[in-house]
Every structure is written in structure tokens, then in C-alpha cells.
Design an enzyme around this catalytic site. Structure first.
Site, short mmCIF file in Angstrom:
data_model
loop_
_atom_site.label_atom_id
_atom_site.label_comp_id
_atom_site.label_asym_id
_atom_site.label_seq_id
_atom_site.Cartn_x
_atom_site.Cartn_y
_atom_site.Cartn_z
NE ARG A 46 21.73 -5.81 8.86
CZ ARG A 46 22.83 -6.62 9.59
NH1 ARG A 46 22.39 -7.67 10.38
NH2 ARG A 46 24.04 -6.37 9.34
CE1 TYR A 98 -2.11 -13.88 1.99
CE2 TYR A 98 0.14 -14.37 3.05
CZ TYR A 98 -0.66 -13.73 1.89
OH TYR A 98 -0.08 -12.85 0.93
CG ASP A 170 -1.50 -14.79 10.44
OD1 ASP A 170 -2.06 -13.66 10.75
OD2 ASP A 170 -1.14 -14.94 9.37
CE LYS A 195 -2.93 -8.29 4.75
NZ LYS A 195 -2.39 -8.05 3.47
C1 LIG Z 1 -3.91 -13.65 7.44
C2 LIG Z 1 -2.32 -13.22 6.61
N1 LIG Z 1 -1.46 -13.30 7.29
C3 LIG Z 1 -0.29 -12.70 6.73
C4 LIG Z 1 -0.23 -12.22 5.43
C5 LIG Z 1 0.90 -11.70 4.85
O1 LIG Z 1 1.37 -10.24 5.14
P1 LIG Z 1 1.88 -9.53 4.32
O2 LIG Z 1 1.37 -9.01 3.03
O3 LIG Z 1 2.10 -8.30 5.23
O4 LIG Z 1 3.33 -10.01 4.08
C6 LIG Z 1 -1.47 -12.05 4.99
C7 LIG Z 1 -1.67 -11.02 3.63
O5 LIG Z 1 -2.62 -10.84 3.24
C8 LIG Z 1 -2.83 -12.24 5.53
O6 LIG Z 1 -3.88 -11.97 5.01
#
Ligand SMILES: Cc1ncc(COP(=O)(O)O)c(C=O)c1O
Length: 384
Positions: A46, A98, A170, A195
Site C-alpha cells: 500500500r 464529468y 482533468d 480511458k
Molecule cells: C473526464 C473524466 N474524468 C474522470 C472520470 C472518472 O474515471 P474512472 O471511471 O476511472 O473513475 C471519467 C469517467 O468517465 C471521465 O470521463
């Protein structure tokens, strides 16, 4: 070294001890210590694991950053960053965001007394006006999910610097391949590596990258004590996926651009959101800060009925939550990524019942276009 070479050779990609062509999976929770008197580099998984370190180093290199930390999901990474703030702090965030991040802010962070103001991310003056004496950070997502709204990264970072605030982004939609926010003045970069970074729809993972040692120490602490570490097999898979990110992104973005032009000229499509289209309101800003329009676009049909007709007719893209895989993915934000956002708020953001998001995979462009055209033709017939 250019980026596609970096993806293969720019970090610790081979095993020093044996020469193995990939970093081994150190499948262990603990490490035998040479002595109980002294510490050593790795003591407990961890706290740190060599497979995870290899991934973290790789992503830091790709973002031109010093430090990275890997989490069990993109939301794990976002939570680690946003929960670094204190009770009474205030943040300014982009309105087009998001759905999970929106839910974190409104259903968790509010319980800890961290306040957030959402602004129209395209207007720099709104970021500036929202700043209060207790504001500590500005958080952006560009291009945003699902409307591909574009924020001027350097502009927001400059406002933050002037007010001694931290800037967080992000960068999931662009990846380090297409957009490098640290060079534009951002302090903390977040990815859902689920992604494009992993790219094969077989891992859920998140990453945080920074050049700021204090921020890194804080994020490391969050990783350790909140415990949302990325498991070693997922670290290994993500490193494997990463090696082809350059090729995948180029192919997918090439197709996305052609698809966006086709959709823009199609009579049943009301609007196309793609930052690589000259008609996109953020086109010029995006061109300054990223080297491609990316592989995600969204578009609007007239109604929910049209959306269902179109989705039922489509043969190649899979209908699914998520994006960034080798396969094209069609998502319906209203029932998927933004289902957790109240309708009233969705309407404010522009996430309408006619909106579809397409993550373009690495299939042949011609096949994708032919498939989309036949599905749109079905909508056209249904309308008549
Ligand atoms: C722009 C964006 N940020 C964060 C996330 C969250 O990621 P995760 O599903 O890996 O937790 C997503 C998920 O679709 C996303 O599209």
C-alpha cells in the site's frame, strides 16, 4: 526524445535485473526486510510497490512532470486531490464537468465544509469573479465531458498564480500525448487512466501528476491513508496499454475529425461538439494548447426517440459507459455518465436528451463512417 519514442524508451520500461522486456508484476503485499532496525525502499504494497512505481514514473515522464501517483480509479485520483482541501476552503470549478466529479463535490465534499462555485469555463472573467478570500484552487476539465467545452488553460493558470491558488486539471480526454498542462502553468494533472492511457477497456485506474513537491507529498499521503492504490496487475496492464497510446490516439483522432465533418454536414444532426472543428467556439483556444482535437466528440439529435432509433441501428460502436478504448463506444450521457446529475443541473450544463457521445476507436475510418451514415439514415426515415 519525441513522445512515441518516449512511450517505449523514455522511462524504466525494462527490468534491470533480468533484462525482461516488461517490468515484472511484483505480486506481494509485503517485503522481507534485511533487518528490523532499518527501513528500506519497499516495505508494504500500500505504501509502494515496484510495479506501481514503474507506471508512476512512466506517466510522470510523459506529462513532463516530476511525480505521479496511481489510484484504483480516476475518481480515486480526483478524490485524493479534492479531499486535500480543508474545511472552510472554497474552490472554483468548470460547470461542464464529468458527472462523478460533480457528485463528489455535491454529495461528499459539501459534508466536509468545502465549498465550490461552478462557472462558465469558457469565460475567464467568470473564473476571476468567483474568487473569494477563502478560495484555494481552480479546477478545470478541458475538453470537458460530454460537451467538449474548451477552457483556456494558460489563462486560468495565470489567474490562479495572481491569486496564489493551485490549478488542477482533468486531462483525461486529451492524454499527455495531445495536451501537456504542466507546461501551461497547471500544478496538478489528473487522469482517468481507464480511458486512453490504458486504452483497452480492461482496467479501471487513475493518475495524478505534479511538479510540486508539497502537492506530491500530500497526494502520496492520501494514496497511503485513503488506501485507494492501483493493484499491481492493473499497473502492468496500464503500462502495456500505454506503449501503444501514441498510435492509438493518432488513428482515433484522425477518424474522429473525419466523422465530425460528416456529422456536421448531415441533415438530422443538429449540433456537433468537437474541438478540432473550426466551427467549435473553443477551436482557436484548443489549437493553442493541444496538438489534436482528440478522439471524443458529441452530437445532438432532435429527440430521445431519434437517439434510440440511431443507437439501435448502429452496428460497430458498442453502446457502453466509458470511452478511450480500442473499440468505438457510443454513450448516452443522460442515462450513463450524467445519470447521477439532477435533470435541472444537466439542462443547465446542456446535457440534453438528444445528446450522444462517441469515443472513436481504432477501427477503419471508412467502416465507422459507413455505419454512422446508415444509422442516421434510419433516423431520417423515422422522422419522415
Ligand atoms: C473526464 C473524466 N474524468 C474522470 C472520470 C472518472 O474515471 P474512472 O471511471 O476511472 O473513475 C471519467 C469517467 O468517465 C471521465 O470521463
Amino acid at each position: 526524445m519525441r513522445d512515441k519514442t518516449k512511450l517505449i524508451h523514455g522511462y524504466h520500461a525494462f527490468d534491470d535485473e533480468t533484462g525482461a522486456s516488461s517490468i515484472p508484476i511484483y505480486q506481494c503485499s509485503t517485503f522481507k526486510q534485511a533487518s528490523i532496525k532499518d527501513g528500506q525502499a519497499y516495505t508494504y504494497s500500500r505504501f509502494g510497490n515496484p510495479t506501481r512505481t514503474a507506471l508512476e514514473e512512466a506517466v510522470a515522464v510523459l506529462e513532463n512532470g516530476k511525480y505521479a501517483t496511481a489510484f484504483a480509479s480516476g475518481m480515486g485520483a480526483i478524490s485524493a486531490v479534492l479531499l486535500s482541501f480543508n474545511q472552510g476552503d472554497h474552490l472554483v470549478m468548470c460547470k461542464s464537468i464529468y458527472g462523478g466529479t460533480f457528485q463528489l463535490v455535491n454529495e461528499v465534499m459539501n459534508r466536509f465544509g468545502i465549498e465550490v462555485t461552478f462557472v462558465d469555463e469558457t469565460k475567464l472573467e467568470e473564473w476571476e469573479h468567483a474568487i473569494r478570500p477563502n478560495t484555494r484552487g481552480l479546477y478545470l476539465e478541458t475538453p470537458s465531458n460530454p460537451l467538449l467545452s474548451v477552457t483556456d488553460i494558460a489563462g486560468v493558470a495565470a489567474i490562479a498564480k495572481e491569486h496564489h491558488l493551485v490549478t488542477m486539471i482533468d486531462n483525461t480526454f486529451m492524454t499527455p500525448q495531445f495536451q501537456k498542462p504542466l507546461a501551461l502553468g497547471v500544478d496538478v494533472v489528473i487522469h482517468s487512466a481507464t480511458k486512453f492511457i490504458n486504452g483497452h477497456s480492461d482496467v479501471v485506474a487513475g493518475l495524478v501528476v505534479t511538479n510540486d513537491e508539497d502537492w506530491h507529498n500530500q497526494i502520496k499521503l492520501q494514496q497511503k491513508v485513503l488506501g485507494g492504490i492501483l493493484g499491481v496487475e492493473d499497473c502492468w496492464l496500464t503500462m502495456r496499454g500505454l506503449k501503444t497510446m501514441g498510435l492509438r490516439m493518432e488513428q482515433s483522432a484522425r477518424s474522429a475529425e473525419k466523422i465530425s465533418h460528416m456529422l456536421e454536414n448531415h441533415p438530422v444532426v443538429q449540433k456537433v461538439h468537437y474541438p478540432g472543428l473550426p466551427s467549435h467556439p473553443g477551436y482557436e483556444v484548443h489549437k493553442r494548447q493541444a496538438i489534436s482535437g482528440g478522439a471524443v466528440l458529441s452530437f445532438e439529435l432532435a429527440s430521445q426517440e431519434a437517439v434510440y432509433t440511431f443507437a439501435d441501428a448502429l452496428q460497430i460502436p458498442i453502446a457502453a459507459v466509458s470511452l478511450g478504448g480500442v473499440e468505438s463506444i457510443l454513450s448516452y450521457p443522460v442515462t450513463m455518465s450524467h445519470a447521477c446529475v439532477p435533470k435541472e443541473e444537466r439542462d443547465k450544463q446542456g446535457v440534453t436528451e438528444g445528446l450522444l457521445r462517441l469515443s472513436v476507436g481504432i477501427e477503419d475510418t471508412e467502416d465507422l463512417i459507413a455505419d454512422l451514415e446508415q444509422a442516421l439514415a434510419k433516423v431520417q426515415i423515422a422522422v419522415k
